[in-house]
Design an enzyme around this catalytic site. Structure first.
Site, PDB file in Angstrom:
ATOM      1  N   ALA A  42       0.863  -1.182   0.000  1.00  0.00           N
ATOM      2  CA  ALA A  42       0.000   0.000   0.000  1.00  0.00           C
ATOM      3  C   ALA A  42       0.895   1.227   0.000  1.00  0.00           C
ATOM      4  CB  ALA A  42      -0.899  -0.010   1.231  1.00  0.00           C
ATOM      5  N   GLU A  53      -0.828  -9.392  -0.580  1.00  0.00           N
ATOM      6  CA  GLU A  53      -2.266  -9.652  -0.381  1.00  0.00           C
ATOM      7  C   GLU A  53      -3.004  -9.739  -1.728  1.00  0.00           C
ATOM      8  OE1 GLU A  53      -2.385  -6.329   2.463  1.00  0.00           O
ATOM      9  OE2 GLU A  53      -3.513  -7.690   3.769  1.00  0.00           O
TER      10      GLU A  53
HETATM   11  N1  COA Z   1       4.517   3.198  -0.715  1.00  0.00           N
HETATM   12  C1  COA Z   1       4.897   4.346  -1.297  1.00  0.00           C
HETATM   13  N2  COA Z   1       6.054   4.472  -1.992  1.00  0.00           N
HETATM   14  C2  COA Z   1       6.821   3.384  -2.097  1.00  0.00           C
HETATM   15  C3  COA Z   1       6.490   2.150  -1.523  1.00  0.00           C
HETATM   16  C4  COA Z   1       5.263   2.080  -0.799  1.00  0.00           C
HETATM   17  N3  COA Z   1       4.834   0.945  -0.253  1.00  0.00           N
HETATM   18  N4  COA Z   1       7.462   1.250  -1.792  1.00  0.00           N
HETATM   19  C5  COA Z   1       8.372   1.911  -2.530  1.00  0.00           C
HETATM   20  N5  COA Z   1       8.002   3.185  -2.709  1.00  0.00           N
HETATM   21  C6  COA Z   1       8.721   4.241  -3.433  1.00  0.00           C
HETATM   22  C7  COA Z   1       9.907   4.757  -2.672  1.00  0.00           C
HETATM   23  O1  COA Z   1       9.527   5.741  -1.710  1.00  0.00           O
HETATM   24  C8  COA Z   1      10.735   5.348  -3.791  1.00  0.00           C
HETATM   25  O2  COA Z   1      10.191   6.579  -4.173  1.00  0.00           O
HETATM   26  P1  COA Z   1      11.151   7.864  -4.426  1.00  0.00           P
HETATM   27  O3  COA Z   1      12.042   7.427  -5.564  1.00  0.00           O
HETATM   28  O4  COA Z   1      10.212   8.956  -4.791  1.00  0.00           O
HETATM   29  O5  COA Z   1      11.916   8.077  -3.154  1.00  0.00           O
HETATM   30  C9  COA Z   1      10.487   4.376  -4.936  1.00  0.00           C
HETATM   31  O6  COA Z   1       9.272   3.708  -4.629  1.00  0.00           O
HETATM   32  C10 COA Z   1      11.571   3.327  -5.075  1.00  0.00           C
HETATM   33  O7  COA Z   1      11.708   2.660  -3.827  1.00  0.00           O
HETATM   34  P2  COA Z   1      13.110   2.462  -3.076  1.00  0.00           P
HETATM   35  O8  COA Z   1      12.824   2.259  -1.626  1.00  0.00           O
HETATM   36  O9  COA Z   1      14.047   3.557  -3.426  1.00  0.00           O
HETATM   37  O10 COA Z   1      13.615   1.095  -3.756  1.00  0.00           O
HETATM   38  P3  COA Z   1      14.614   0.035  -3.129  1.00  0.00           P
HETATM   39  O11 COA Z   1      14.944  -0.904  -4.231  1.00  0.00           O
HETATM   40  O12 COA Z   1      15.735   0.709  -2.407  1.00  0.00           O
HETATM   41  O13 COA Z   1      13.763  -0.749  -2.008  1.00  0.00           O
HETATM   42  C11 COA Z   1      11.814  -1.899  -1.170  1.00  0.00           C
HETATM   43  C12 COA Z   1      12.679  -1.552  -2.413  1.00  0.00           C
HETATM   44  C13 COA Z   1      10.580  -2.644  -1.685  1.00  0.00           C
HETATM   45  C14 COA Z   1      12.633  -2.822  -0.236  1.00  0.00           C
HETATM   46  C15 COA Z   1      11.429  -0.613  -0.434  1.00  0.00           C
HETATM   47  O14 COA Z   1      10.918   0.310  -1.373  1.00  0.00           O
HETATM   48  C16 COA Z   1      10.407  -0.814   0.647  1.00  0.00           C
HETATM   49  O15 COA Z   1      10.733  -1.291   1.708  1.00  0.00           O
HETATM   50  N6  COA Z   1       9.135  -0.388   0.365  1.00  0.00           N
HETATM   51  C17 COA Z   1       8.080  -0.452   1.338  1.00  0.00           C
HETATM   52  C18 COA Z   1       7.580  -1.874   1.484  1.00  0.00           C
HETATM   53  C19 COA Z   1       6.467  -1.925   2.521  1.00  0.00           C
HETATM   54  O16 COA Z   1       6.693  -1.704   3.690  1.00  0.00           O
HETATM   55  N7  COA Z   1       5.265  -2.248   2.054  1.00  0.00           N
HETATM   56  C20 COA Z   1       4.130  -2.407   2.906  1.00  0.00           C
HETATM   57  C21 COA Z   1       3.404  -1.149   3.055  1.00  0.00           C
HETATM   58  S1  COA Z   1       2.003  -1.371   4.128  1.00  0.00           S
END
Ligand code: COA
Length: 260
Positions: free
Chosen positions: A66, A114
């Protein structure tokens, strides 16, 4: 249909729904969820569609969860309503009446996992990682994760994933029955398409009834589930497709199903 965040394409009776927000790793905000719902409703309504494939745009992610920015603005009532809206989209997928295959091409975290859990079959790229990190953000899975995951992998593994938030690699996900199979990333879409194409040779009404029997049966008692099964078995016995399927076998030819 005017979709902003989802690509929708139908070819050879397979509808492909691609979550298309790769700069945010396909994170699910309300607008993305609404588009997924609209695309799935279109696939359900279109008699030319026999199977649906759900995947994510870009190399890295299926769906990274999300949208955390949107969650951060949430209130108590708003949170419940958001969960209900999301659950309705996932229920629509689960009850589509046609097989829905998830091609998990990368990260499937939180709402992304999910979403995949609501699909009937899940196939992952060898590089994919899945998990439910919500408790680390002091929220809980709200799109069915607390309900569908234990039904698929059992309560112990589901609780481990939900409480620790640890990410599970594709090979482990397969060993747990969380995904049906794992393919090389470059081969994933073609392999999933091959499964979809094989499903198109099967009786469409029979698949719809089998989906209903399994889905309704696994959320009730075995006794009730067996009643559901025999009722649906009776209904499927009245179809022209059933006569075609059985006669084709006896006549040593391929069946031609019309969904009637
Ligand atoms: N919601 C909003 N934005 C998200 C997102 C999420 N769930 N997951 C990734 N993004 C965004 C990041 O903020 C980033 O945006 P930006 O470039 O404007 O800063 C972009 O997507 C790329 O993500 P980034 O974190 O830089 O990639 P990464 O390869 O370093 O890491 C993940 C990948 C998936 C490990 C990491 O993005 C992450 O942990 N995301 C959240 C996962 C999560 O907790 N999901 C459950 C939410 S309830």
């Amino acid at each position: 249909m005017n979709l902003q965040h989802v690509l929708y394409a139908v070819a050879d009776r397979i509808a492909t729904v691609t979550v298309n927000r790769p700069d945010k790793l396909n994170a699910l905000n309300d607008a993305v969820m609404a588009d997924i719902g609209a695309a799935m409703a279109a696939a359900k309504a279109d008699p030319a569609v026999g199977v649906v494939v759900l995947t994510g745009a870009g190399e890295k992610a299926f769906v990274a969860g999300a949208d955390i920015g949107e969650l951060a603005k949430q209130t108590v009532i708003g949170g419940k309503e958001k969960s209900l809206r999301g659950q309705a989209v996932l229920d629509l997928i689960e009850n589509l009446g046609k097989p829905v295959l998830a091609a998990v091409n990368g990260y499937a975290f939180g709402g992304g996992l999910e979403l995949a859990l609501a699909c009937h079959l899940r196939y992952a790229a060898a590089t994919a990682k899945v998990g439910l990190p919500e408790c680390g953000l002091a929220i809980i899975p709200g799109y069915g994760g607390t309900q569908r995951l234990p039904r698929i992998v059992g309560r112990g593994r589901a609780l481990e994933m939900i409480l620790t938030g640890g990410s599970v690699d594709a090979a482990t996900a397969k060993a747990w029955g969380l995904v049906n199979d794992v393919f090389e990333p470059a081969e994933l879409q073609a392999k999933v398409r091959a499964v979809a194409t094989q499903l198109l040779t099967r009786g469409p009404l029979a698949m719809a009834m089998a989906l209903e029997a399994v889905l309704r049966g696994t959320s009730t008692s075995q006794e009730e589930g067996l009643r559901i099964e025999c009722d649906l078995f009776g209904i499927v016995s009245s179809t022209a497709d059933m006569r075609e399927g059985l006669n084709a076998f006896l006549e040593k030819r391929k069946p031609v199903y019309r969904g009637a």
